[in-house]
Design an enzyme around this catalytic site. Structure first.
Site, PDB file in Angstrom:
ATOM      1  N   THR B  37      20.977  50.492  34.344  1.00 41.40           N
ATOM      2  CA  THR B  37      21.815  49.366  34.762  1.00 41.40           C
ATOM      3  C   THR B  37      22.700  48.879  33.624  1.00 41.40           C
ATOM      4  O   THR B  37      23.669  48.182  33.876  1.00 41.40           O
ATOM      5  CB  THR B  37      20.947  48.194  35.250  1.00 41.40           C
ATOM      6  OG1 THR B  37      20.030  47.863  34.222  1.00 41.40           O
ATOM      7  CG2 THR B  37      20.230  48.535  36.521  1.00 41.40           C
ATOM      8  N   GLY B  38      22.372  49.273  32.338  1.00 49.69           N
ATOM      9  CA  GLY B  38      23.135  48.670  31.236  1.00 49.69           C
ATOM     10  C   GLY B  38      22.903  47.189  31.327  1.00 49.69           C
ATOM     11  O   GLY B  38      21.894  46.690  30.859  1.00 49.69           O
ATOM     12  N   THR B  39      23.783  46.482  32.011  1.00 49.36           N
ATOM     13  CA  THR B  39      23.462  45.187  32.615  1.00 49.36           C
ATOM     14  C   THR B  39      23.569  43.922  31.780  1.00 49.36           C
ATOM     15  O   THR B  39      23.176  43.873  30.625  1.00 49.36           O
ATOM     16  CB  THR B  39      22.006  45.180  33.158  1.00 49.36           C
ATOM     17  OG1 THR B  39      21.895  46.154  34.136  1.00 49.36           O
ATOM     18  CG2 THR B  39      21.622  43.866  33.725  1.00 49.36           C
ATOM     19  N   THR B  40      24.041  42.904  32.464  1.00 57.08           N
ATOM     20  CA  THR B  40      23.791  41.533  32.015  1.00 57.08           C
ATOM     21  C   THR B  40      23.193  40.781  33.192  1.00 57.08           C
ATOM     22  O   THR B  40      23.784  40.753  34.273  1.00 57.08           O
ATOM     23  CB  THR B  40      25.098  40.835  31.581  1.00 57.08           C
ATOM     24  OG1 THR B  40      25.706  41.617  30.554  1.00 57.08           O
ATOM     25  CG2 THR B  40      24.797  39.453  31.040  1.00 57.08           C
ATOM     26  N   SER B 164      21.753  44.852  28.357  1.00 51.70           N
ATOM     27  CA  SER B 164      22.499  45.171  27.133  1.00 51.70           C
ATOM     28  C   SER B 164      23.486  44.070  26.752  1.00 51.70           C
ATOM     29  O   SER B 164      23.904  43.975  25.613  1.00 51.70           O
ATOM     30  CB  SER B 164      23.235  46.504  27.315  1.00 51.70           C
ATOM     31  OG  SER B 164      24.026  46.442  28.497  1.00 51.70           O
TER      32      SER B 164
END
Lengths: 250, 239
Positions: B37-40, B164
């Protein structure tokens, strides 16, 4: 001795008698007939369960008598016979319903649940060292055809007996007096019932199997429609009895 | 994110539904890339509810965007939701298992899981998985936010960021979080945090999903930033 020979065939559940009967399974059916009755009625858009749950003593907390069980918020089970045996089957059904969601991402319909529970019961009649379940179940519900479900949106009721045979009904009963209840249902059931009429029919049918008119504290009522499992509280049970012409409102 | 080498099997037995082979996740030990997802993701407790926000990008190691409409927030309980970060597959599995556990609990006990019980269950299920989700929900005691990780930790907090982009998101939240704020103000802060991270973190972006949790339930909707050219989707399904 003839009587001894006869008795030998009821020792093990997996042993047929010479005339092809499974005595332990038949004894389990007798156990169900001694249990307090439960009725299931399929109406146009819901399944109605009503059950008689009379406390043995006024000191008993009536809510602790479990006759109608929520399986997964949509499907329900009403039971008659050995409560302890029925509870195991209800929990098997609950786990089955969640496993189906994990496996397929879909909620199971009435038929898959009924057949899974039926297969579990059948297993107990063919496995060494077990006894059959001394309980009969009514499995019912109405699945929202538009939701993630494998069913078609029809209200359906299945009966499962201690042999593990699932049969679908428009209306039926299990437990004490179930033959008389079914006779009543056969005369009074008609297609196109609305939910309220279904509740009244279930209660009047249940009344045929009881000596006295049941009170709100002695019955369990649940409606299973497209929005899910809806158990009646005491006030609603009292007014349902009144609507059915069976005694006092609250 | 490297998976902890915890053997999840012994722990999985705490959960009867995990006996089903389908939910017995074992992390793949091959070198093939997996969707990440990498994601925030962020969650904030507000005075009258809990809000969550997430970006909508899934990527391969944060270097290539594989999906621009990833739904990273999912309802797992009538009044709780999980925002995922880490490997997508195990996270989706986690969401489904958690839904099964909460539903089974409610059928068996005729009452909803408390947030204490839900967070502990989630902690058991997450152990051994290469994911680090945030759980948020409401019960009789009010709003709750929990940070979870693959080691099985469950930490209660008032606001949290994950993925991330968490450093950028925390920069915004440290300034914007206010325990007295209402849902609307908290939602603005949550969206601002995800948008800031989307500007600077290459593994985050493609719009914002917002979840609002009250005693009435979980509402999940998208805020479309117009960059990915497709309508933001709303709903409870993960990714």
């Amino acid at each position: 001795m003839q009587s001894n020979d006869q008795r030998a065939y009821d020792r093990g559940v997996t042993v047929f008698s010479p005339d092809g009967r499974l005595y332990q399974v038949e004894y389990a059916r007798e156990a169900v007939k001694r249990g307090s009755p439960a009725v299931g009625v399929a109406t146009d858009d819901a399944v109605v369960f009503a059950a008689y749950a009379r406390p043995r003593s006024p000191l008993m907390e009536t809510d602790s008598i479990e006759k109608v069980h929520d399986v997964d918020g949509h499907l329900g089970v009403a039971t008659a016979g050995h409560v302890a045996d029925a509870r195991r089957l209800v929990d098997f059904g609950r786990q089955f319903a969640q496993r189906e969601r994990l496996r397929y991402g879909e909620a199971p319909g009435v038929e898959p649940l009924a057949k899974a529970v039926a297969d579990r019961i059948q297993e107990s009649t063919q496995t060494g060292g077990t006894r059959p379940f001394g309980a009969a179940l009514l499995v019912g519900g109405t699945d929202d055809a538009s939701a993630d479900t494998s069913a078609d949106g029809e209200p359906r009721v299945y009966e499962i007996d201690p042999s593990g045979t699932p049969t679908e009904w428009r209306a039926t009963a299990v437990g004490r007096g179930s033959d008389a209840i079914r006779d009543r249902l056969e005369t009074e059931y008609s297609a196109g019932l609305d939910t309220g009429a279904g509740v009244s029919l279930a209660l009047t049918a249940l009344d045929t199997a009881t000596d006295e008119v049941p009170t709100a504290g002695e019955i369990d009522v649940a409606v299973l429609d497209r929005s899910g499992f809806d158990a009646f509280d005491r006030d609603r049970r009292a007014s349902a009895l009144a609507d059915a012409g069976l005694g006092e409102a609250s | 994110m490297t998976p902890p080498s915890t053997d999840s099997r012994a722990e999985a037995e705490l959960h009867e539904l995990s006996h089903d082979h389908l939910s017995n996740y074992k992390h793949a030990d091959h070198d093939a890339p997996t969707f990440d997802t990498g994601t925030t993701i962020v969650a904030l407790a507000a005075a009258d509810g809990v809000v969550m926000a997430a970006d909508q990008r899934a990527s391969l190691g944060g270097r290539f965007t594989t999906n621009k409409n990833a739904e990273k927030i999912s309802r797992v309980h009538p009044t709780a939701a999980l925002a995922i970060s880490g490997s997508v597959g195990p996270a989706q599995n986690l969401v489904r298992s958690l839904r099964a556990e909460t539903s089974l609990y409610e059928s068996r006990r005729d009452e909803r899981m408390s947030m204490r019980a839900l967070s502990q269950t989630a902690g058991h299920l997450v152990r051994g998985l290469p994911v680090a989700p945030i759980l948020a929900g409401i019960d009789d005691e009010g709003g709750h936010v929990y940070e979870l990780d693959g080691g099985g930790s469950v930490m209660a907090t008032d606001y949290a960021a994950g993925g991330s982009g968490m450093q950028v998101a925390y920069g915004v939240l440290e300034r914007r979080f206010d325990a007295e704020a209402d849902r609307e103000e908290a939602t603005d802060a949550a969206v601002a945090a995800v948008e800031a991270a989307s500007e600077r973190d290459t593994a985050s972006g493609n719009g914002v999903t917002v979840a609002t949790i009250t005693g009435q339930g979980v509402e999940i909707g998208g805020i479309d930033d117009g960059r990915d050219g497709s309508a933001a989707s709303a709903g409870g399904e993960v990714a």
